[in-house]
Scaffold this motif. Structure first.
Motif, PDB file in Angstrom:
ATOM      1  N   ILE A  66      13.168 -38.542  23.983  1.00 30.89           N
ATOM      2  CA  ILE A  66      11.942 -38.273  22.956  1.00 30.89           C
ATOM      3  C   ILE A  66      11.094 -39.242  23.305  1.00 30.89           C
ATOM      4  O   ILE A  66       9.851 -39.089  23.277  1.00 30.89           O
ATOM      5  CB  ILE A  66      12.458 -38.064  21.508  1.00 30.89           C
ATOM      6  N   PHE A  67      11.523 -40.568  23.416  1.00 26.05           N
ATOM      7  CA  PHE A  67      10.840 -41.684  23.379  1.00 26.05           C
ATOM      8  C   PHE A  67       9.913 -41.671  24.835  1.00 26.05           C
ATOM      9  O   PHE A  67       8.539 -42.002  24.687  1.00 26.05           O
ATOM     10  CB  PHE A  67      11.504 -43.118  23.437  1.00 26.05           C
ATOM     11  N   PHE A  68      10.311 -41.337  26.041  1.00 30.08           N
ATOM     12  CA  PHE A  68       9.696 -41.579  27.092  1.00 30.08           C
ATOM     13  C   PHE A  68       8.821 -40.203  27.347  1.00 30.08           C
ATOM     14  O   PHE A  68       7.796 -40.267  27.734  1.00 30.08           O
ATOM     15  CB  PHE A  68      10.644 -41.617  28.291  1.00 30.08           C
ATOM     16  N   ALA A  69       9.006 -39.004  26.241  1.00 27.72           N
ATOM     17  CA  ALA A  69       8.199 -37.727  26.469  1.00 27.72           C
ATOM     18  C   ALA A  69       6.992 -38.259  25.554  1.00 27.72           C
ATOM     19  O   ALA A  69       5.745 -37.796  26.078  1.00 27.72           O
ATOM     20  CB  ALA A  69       8.874 -36.670  25.695  1.00 27.72           C
ATOM     21  N   LEU A  70       7.056 -39.011  24.655  1.00 28.85           N
ATOM     22  CA  LEU A  70       5.990 -39.415  23.814  1.00 28.85           C
ATOM     23  C   LEU A  70       5.134 -40.551  24.691  1.00 28.85           C
ATOM     24  O   LEU A  70       3.939 -40.609  24.505  1.00 28.85           O
ATOM     25  CB  LEU A  70       6.520 -40.036  22.390  1.00 28.85           C
ATOM     26  N   TYR A  71       5.782 -41.366  25.146  1.00 25.48           N
ATOM     27  CA  TYR A  71       5.353 -42.383  26.051  1.00 25.48           C
ATOM     28  C   TYR A  71       4.341 -41.723  27.289  1.00 25.48           C
ATOM     29  O   TYR A  71       3.305 -42.109  27.561  1.00 25.48           O
ATOM     30  CB  TYR A  71       6.189 -43.181  26.703  1.00 25.48           C
ATOM     31  N   ILE A  72       5.040 -40.702  27.968  1.00 27.66           N
ATOM     32  CA  ILE A  72       4.218 -39.996  29.252  1.00 27.66           C
ATOM     33  C   ILE A  72       2.961 -39.172  28.332  1.00 27.66           C
ATOM     34  O   ILE A  72       1.741 -39.063  28.982  1.00 27.66           O
ATOM     35  CB  ILE A  72       5.236 -38.756  29.663  1.00 27.66           C
ATOM     36  N   PHE A  73       3.092 -38.685  27.322  1.00 27.88           N
ATOM     37  CA  PHE A  73       1.822 -37.680  26.525  1.00 27.88           C
ATOM     38  C   PHE A  73       0.860 -38.768  26.136  1.00 27.88           C
ATOM     39  O   PHE A  73      -0.426 -38.643  26.407  1.00 27.88           O
ATOM     40  CB  PHE A  73       2.585 -37.055  25.218  1.00 27.88           C
TER      41      PHE A  73
END
Length: 300
Positions: free
Chosen positions: A124-131
């Protein structure tokens, strides 16, 4: 001798390496490991940190995400970079936009795969970071103040994920984080001054474009003074071993920075200021070793 095809492949490799800023990613990887050993987990055995698979996966996920971020940033800024950095842009254009986008999606997919090894929360953290990186490249970087703030936050995020992983909430870590955040904020504003010509041509609403060079210099002065104060606080009130040499050097270089910034009126002047800040940041990474010179021997 290399054949024509081999030379072409080699040039494409260097082009892609230039696009993803491979040298920057290498410095970030080194910084994450040094920060883990000396700052985030100083009481853990050296081997437990170096051979921690969870940490490795977080570092790999960070690297893949950052590399993808450089690609999407290059994709959106191709016209502006052609004005501001024509030589580098010609090298970057040896790889087609379609190929860059393919690598962008592959790297983001790999980042999620690496994060999934650690936990669902890491995914979740990296998905948000990518976005967040995509949103910054697509829209936010064109907004004055907001773009600079978001860029600085995104730059320190790879260290934030390691900080969360080790759950070390020592005050000295926050002091280091503030120092780095202020330096990165200065660098972003200096880059805006350096790239003023391209930003004006393509109507990027950066701080120098909207508020002018003089106001930008006032803001840089305030940021530099705050950074110097944080550096002095770290020297006087925290146990940082021999790293105080780095902070003395930083205070001196930032004082020189302040003298130069008010005499600057050309791109080459801002490039010099940018390089001073880059030197301080890179020197700061390797100066982490000075926190405790004997730490490696003691923790083997």
């Amino acid at each position: 001798m290399l054949s024509r095809r081999q030379k072409h492949i080699l040039l494409k490799f260097f082009s892609l390496f230039s696009v993803v800023r491979g040298y920057n990613i290498l410095v970030i990887v080194i910084a994450q490991y040094l920060a883990s050993i000396y700052i985030f987990a100083p009481d853990k055995p050296l081997g437990a940190v170096l051979f921690d698979l969870n940490l490795l996966m977080l570092v790999l996920a960070s690297s893949a995400t950052i590399a993808a971020g450089y690609i999407i940033n290059n994709f959106y800024d191709s016209e502006k970079d052609l004005i501001n950095r024509p030589r580098k842009t010609m090298l970057d254009r040896l790889v087609s936009q379609n190929t860059k986008l393919s690598f962008y999606f592959i790297l983001n997919f790999l980042a999620i795969v690496f994060a999934s090894y650690v936990s669902f929360r890491a995914v979740i953290f990296f998905a948000l970071y990518i976005f967040a990186i995509w949103m910054y490249s697509h829209r936010l970087k064109k907004l004055p103040m907001t773009g600079n703030l978001v860029s600085a936050i995104l730059t320190v995020t790879p260290f934030f994920v390691i900080f969360i992983y080790y759950k070390n909430f020592e005050l000295v870590i926050f002091a280091h984080a503030i120092f780095l955040f202020l330096l990165v904020s200065m660098r972003e504003l200096t880059k805006d001054l350096e790239n003023l010509k391209g930003d004006l041509a393509l109507d990027y609403k950066t701080v120098p474009v909207v508020y002018g060079e003089k106001m930008s210099k006032y803001m840089l002065t305030i940021l530099a003074v705050l950074t110097i104060i944080v550096g002095i606080v770290l020297i006087l009130f925290f146990k940082i071993g021999h790293m105080y040499y780095f902070f003395y050097l930083s205070v001196m270089l930032l004082s020189i920075f302040l003298l130069i910034v008010w005499k600057s009126n050309r791109k080459m002047h801002y490039l010099l200021l940018h390089n001073i800040l880059k030197f301080i940041i890179v020197a700061g990474v390797f100066s982490i070793l000075l926190i405790d010179v004997s730490v490696v021997l003691n923790r083997l």
